[in-house]
Design a protein around this motif. Sequence first.
Motif, mmCIF file in Angstrom:
data_model
loop_
_atom_site.group_PDB
_atom_site.id
_atom_site.type_symbol
_atom_site.label_atom_id
_atom_site.label_comp_id
_atom_site.label_asym_id
_atom_site.label_seq_id
_atom_site.Cartn_x
_atom_site.Cartn_y
_atom_site.Cartn_z
ATOM 1 N N HIS A 129 -5.159 -10.273 -14.309
ATOM 2 C CA HIS A 129 -4.465 -9.295 -15.026
ATOM 3 C C HIS A 129 -4.142 -9.746 -16.455
ATOM 4 C CE1 HIS A 129 -3.968 -4.983 -16.035
ATOM 5 N NE2 HIS A 129 -2.789 -5.197 -16.645
ATOM 6 N N TYR A 133 -1.354 -2.726 -14.986
ATOM 7 C CA TYR A 133 -1.267 -3.661 -13.802
ATOM 8 C C TYR A 133 -1.246 -2.571 -12.723
ATOM 9 C CZ TYR A 133 0.723 -6.670 -10.445
ATOM 10 O OH TYR A 133 1.084 -7.690 -9.416
ATOM 11 N N GLU A 134 -0.831 -1.577 -12.588
ATOM 12 C CA GLU A 134 -0.692 -0.654 -11.493
ATOM 13 C C GLU A 134 -1.962 -0.130 -10.950
ATOM 14 O OE1 GLU A 134 1.396 -0.441 -13.973
ATOM 15 O OE2 GLU A 134 3.328 -1.368 -12.862
ATOM 16 N N THR A 138 -4.774 -1.316 -11.867
ATOM 17 C CA THR A 138 -5.728 -2.424 -11.521
ATOM 18 C C THR A 138 -5.435 -2.879 -10.035
ATOM 19 O OG1 THR A 138 -5.861 -3.342 -13.918
ATOM 20 C CG2 THR A 138 -6.199 -5.007 -11.912
ATOM 21 N N MET A 139 -4.208 -2.933 -9.562
ATOM 22 C CA MET A 139 -3.713 -3.091 -8.247
ATOM 23 C C MET A 139 -4.280 -2.088 -7.213
ATOM 24 S SD MET A 139 -2.250 -5.093 -6.101
ATOM 25 C CE MET A 139 -0.916 -6.189 -7.031
ATOM 26 N N ARG A 140 -4.307 -0.817 -7.541
ATOM 27 C CA ARG A 140 -4.777 0.151 -6.901
ATOM 28 C C ARG A 140 -6.333 0.056 -6.609
ATOM 29 N NH1 ARG A 140 -1.140 3.555 -9.578
ATOM 30 N NH2 ARG A 140 -2.808 4.342 -10.803
ATOM 31 N N HIS A 185 -7.137 -3.079 -4.238
ATOM 32 C CA HIS A 185 -6.785 -2.736 -2.905
ATOM 33 C C HIS A 185 -7.884 -1.765 -2.368
ATOM 34 C CE1 HIS A 185 -2.932 -4.436 -1.822
ATOM 35 N NE2 HIS A 185 -2.421 -4.408 -3.088
ATOM 36 N N GLU A 188 -5.033 -9.575 -4.427
ATOM 37 C CA GLU A 188 -4.047 -10.415 -5.255
ATOM 38 C C GLU A 188 -4.291 -10.039 -6.921
ATOM 39 O OE1 GLU A 188 -1.616 -13.471 -5.253
ATOM 40 O OE2 GLU A 188 -1.276 -13.003 -3.296
ATOM 41 N N VAL A 189 -3.381 -9.645 -7.417
ATOM 42 C CA VAL A 189 -3.483 -9.419 -8.845
ATOM 43 C C VAL A 189 -2.607 -10.399 -9.655
ATOM 44 C CG1 VAL A 189 -3.100 -8.011 -11.009
ATOM 45 C CG2 VAL A 189 -4.006 -7.116 -8.902
#
Length: 292
Positions: free
Chosen positions: A39, A58-59, A61-63, A66, A79-80
Amino acid sequence: MCPTLLVLTDFSAGANRSLKVAVNFAHLLEAQLVVLHVHRDSLLDPERFIGKLSGESYEVTMRALHSLVRQLPVPALAEVGQGLLPDVVADAIRRYHPLLVVLSRPDAENIPDELATTTALQLLRSSSFPLLVVPPATTKMTAPRHVLLAADGGEFGVDEHGDALRHVLAALHTPVTLVHVTESATHHTAAQAYETVAGAGLTRDLPRVSANHICHASPLQGLLQAVAEQRADLLVVLARPRSVWGELFHRSVTAQLLLHSPVPVLVLPVQNTPARKRPPRPTETDGLLYSI
């Protein structure tokens, strides 16, 4: 300890294809996947002004990552990472010790090689680690049925990554053909090329390894010809240090194959070793060991 494959994703169609290839390799190797997204949203990022940064937080992208990982049919971690790609990948390699880094190749067919740049080329410059590079137009995401391994006849050495390559090839349970390209149809060093690969231990425990000589003035075109004639679906390339660090890197066969191969390319960086003998060498390959 369960082996690991590190898979890079940017959520593009090409990255999804490389993830499917990685899933099939994970089944054969009984490995887990670590799916990594880099990211990049910093105002100081050097690529902010050339359109390569994510517009998502970031949040978010992480969701998304996952959610992608939960749908995979093999064990996988999400992994981000934040920062420059080579640094983030190097950190993941230190933590997970993967057998391979798997990534997609962007479509650069209409861009001159001198201007084209890919993640794979960046990673080869920054770390000596095996890469499995999947072309953007690949339609076959299943496990390979025929592997070509290119060898130029020069001696080389491998480290622990050679063991990883043997492990991968043995798990595929598929024929391996060593390809040697020279300009001459009669005066070539195919036997020497086979000896160097066997001497480095890369053929150990492989049940079916044959050798094939291709006569062509261009090592690149000779290898692509071998891929077509043999109907191979994986090309293994052994890259010497000069093909990675040389000023003419984009002219090396390694780089050209990464940019233009129609099938996935597995690149294993190797070390140069002093030759016991100096047989007549084929056309200069700028660091490529033609692979089976």
